[in-house]
Design an enzyme around this catalytic site. Structure first.
Site, PDB file in Angstrom:
ATOM      1  N   TRP A   1     -17.331  60.523 -77.274  1.00 53.69           N
ATOM      2  CA  TRP A   1     -15.929  60.267 -77.614  1.00 53.69           C
ATOM      3  C   TRP A   1     -15.449  61.239 -78.664  1.00 53.69           C
ATOM      4  O   TRP A   1     -14.303  61.694 -78.629  1.00 53.69           O
ATOM      5  CB  TRP A   1     -15.697  58.802 -77.997  1.00 53.69           C
TER       6      TRP A   1
ATOM      7  N   ASP B   1     -11.861  56.979 -85.409  1.00 52.79           N
ATOM      8  CA  ASP B   1     -11.717  56.312 -84.110  1.00 52.79           C
ATOM      9  C   ASP B   1     -12.639  55.101 -84.159  1.00 52.79           C
ATOM     10  O   ASP B   1     -13.861  55.230 -84.086  1.00 52.79           O
ATOM     11  CB  ASP B   1     -12.134  57.280 -82.993  1.00 52.79           C
TER      12      ASP B   1
ATOM     13  N   LYS C   1     -11.874  46.477 -76.307  1.00 49.22           N
ATOM     14  CA  LYS C   1     -13.232  46.052 -76.664  1.00 49.22           C
ATOM     15  C   LYS C   1     -13.157  44.767 -77.492  1.00 49.22           C
ATOM     16  O   LYS C   1     -13.396  43.689 -76.982  1.00 49.22           O
ATOM     17  CB  LYS C   1     -13.980  47.158 -77.417  1.00 49.22           C
TER      18      LYS C   1
HETATM   19  N1  PMP Z   1     -12.876  56.258 -78.257  1.00 51.28           N
HETATM   20  C1  PMP Z   1     -13.910  55.430 -78.030  1.00 51.28           C
HETATM   21  C2  PMP Z   1     -14.930  55.254 -79.111  1.00 51.28           C
HETATM   22  C3  PMP Z   1     -14.001  54.746 -76.809  1.00 51.28           C
HETATM   23  O1  PMP Z   1     -15.040  53.927 -76.588  1.00 51.28           O
HETATM   24  C4  PMP Z   1     -13.001  54.929 -75.826  1.00 51.28           C
HETATM   25  C5  PMP Z   1     -13.013  54.198 -74.504  1.00 51.28           C
HETATM   26  N2  PMP Z   1     -14.154  53.660 -74.089  1.00 51.28           N
HETATM   27  C6  PMP Z   1     -11.965  55.821 -76.108  1.00 51.28           C
HETATM   28  C7  PMP Z   1     -11.920  56.448 -77.328  1.00 51.28           C
HETATM   29  C8  PMP Z   1     -10.872  56.085 -75.085  1.00 51.28           C
HETATM   30  O2  PMP Z   1     -10.083  54.977 -74.985  1.00 51.28           O
HETATM   31  P1  PMP Z   1      -8.888  54.867 -73.923  1.00 51.28           P
HETATM   32  O3  PMP Z   1      -9.523  54.819 -72.585  1.00 51.28           O
HETATM   33  O4  PMP Z   1      -8.234  53.590 -74.342  1.00 51.28           O
HETATM   34  O5  PMP Z   1      -8.019  56.042 -74.097  1.00 51.28           O
END
Ligand code: PMP
Length: 359
Positions: free
Chosen positions: A103, A171, A195
């Site tokens: 991520w 994040d 989550k």
């Molecule tokens: N950051 C993290 C730590 C994630 O786990 C996720 C999605 N699993 C995201 C960003 C991306 O999130 P989204 O799909 O809501 O854009």
């Protein structure tokens, strides 16, 4: 009688049953209004009250004071990968990133389109640990320093937050409201909802007021934190039903004793599972002990050829969504707030039975 499975999904993930029950009870007729929350105008007094209560409960849970805006935005956490550099850095500026997993990679890739990214620290040799802050090399001119507090795929988590000269941006998508945090240590926190907060479709952003309103002329208004703050997250139609459910989750968390109580339960759940993994020669965890995530527990079987049988047996016991991310393989159990201790016990029991069956 409940027919619900144990859901270890990384997201969209398990929601607290009392929240689902409450939403069900209010589904057709929200408190005598004669309509569902998803049928209401976001400008109605009933919805404005729902929105305000969600924000107040979140502020109370995390101790967010008036120096910060709390925004309820769309576009997921991925939108924040772009909005953060657009609002806090921009062309010609520099931003530091600490790279601890997939991520983080996505956040970096997006930021590079907008600003000059410097990697202040990295664990890219496998993403199995958090580089110790004493080894970080921050840029003197960084507008902010970005971390991923919990890497959902790799299962590495910051258990302490570093002190940085530049505003710390996190994040927190996969460990938001799972434990207490000192918000004052951060310039900005963002978290996709799907989550620990609610269904997908919402991203919570907590941003220090003085970091807003610095975008260059020409920035689209929908990408500007100051614009969203000025309109109380109703610059355009917000994801009303998700916001309502997030509010129910925050109220539930407060009833359960808040994030301190959650942290204790989360620690107990994860410790049990890691202890079971460490006690066996059949299962193993790839992550450095000190940096293991309490939210996402990746583990591998001694023989990957058994993965399919393991997952099929788990499904038979209604232990769902244990398959690891396609990029890393193996298994992953996500243990968010709404995953009960009973679910973790059932998983451990199954793991031990499966291991014996292979002997
Ligand atoms: N950051 C993290 C730590 C994630 O786990 C996720 C999605 N699993 C995201 C960003 C991306 O999130 P989204 O799909 O809501 O854009």
């Amino acid at each position: 009688m409940t027919t619900r499975a144990y859901n270890f999904s990384p997201g969209p993930a398990a929601l607290p049953e009392p929240v689902l029950e409450r939403a069900k009870a209010e589904f057709m007729d929200y408190r005598g209004q004669g309509l569902s929350v998803m049928e209401m105008s976001h400008r109605s007094s009933a919805f404005i009250d729902i929105a305000a209560r969600a924000e107040a409960d979140l502020r109370a849970l995390l101790g967010v004071d008036d120096d910060y805006h709390v925004l309820f935005l769309q576009g997921g956490a991925s939108m924040q990968f772009a909005m953060v550099p657009i609002n806090l850095a921009g062309q010609g500026a520099t931003a530091d990133y600490v790279h601890t997993g997939s991520w983080g990679s996505k956040a970096i890739e997006e930021a590079r389109r907008v600003t000059h990214v410097r990697i202040a620290a990295s664990s890219a040799d496998g993403f199995t640990h958090i580089p110790h802050p004493s080894t970080w090399r921050p840029s003197p001119d960084a507008r902010y320093c970005h971390i991923t507090s919990n890497e959902t795929i790799g299962g590495v988590q910051f258990h302490e937050f570093p002190r940085t000269d530049a505003p710390l941006v996190a994040d927190m998508s996969s460990d938001f409201v799972s434990r207490p945090i000192d918000v004052a240590r951060f310039g900005l926190i963002y978290a996709g909802a799907q989550k620990n907060v609610g269904p997908a479709g919402l991203c919570v952003v907590i941003v220090r007021r003085d970091l807003c309103g610095r975008t260059p002329p020409g920035t689209p208004r929908i990408l500007d934190y100051a614009v969203h703050a000025e309109h109380e997250s109703m610059f355009n139609t917000p994801p009303t039903y998700t916001w309502y459910l997030a509010g129910l989750v925050f109220a539930w968390l407060r009833q359960m004793g808040g994030v301190t109580a959650m942290a204790a339960t989360n620690r107990r759940k994860a410790s049990k599972l890691y202890a079971a993994i460490d006690a066996s020669n059949f299962y193993s965890s790839p992550v450095a002990r000190h940096d293991r995530s309490l939210m996402n527990v990746p583990f591998t079987l001694a023989d990957p050829a058994l993965d399919t049988a393991f997952l099929a047996g788990a499904d038979d016991r209604r232990l769902l969504n244990l398959k690891g991310h396609r990029s890393v393989g193996g298994m992953r159990a996500s243990l968010y707030n709404a995953v009960s201790e009973q679910a973790v016990d059932a998983l451990i029991d199954y793991m031990q039975v499966f291991e014996k069956e292979q002997a």
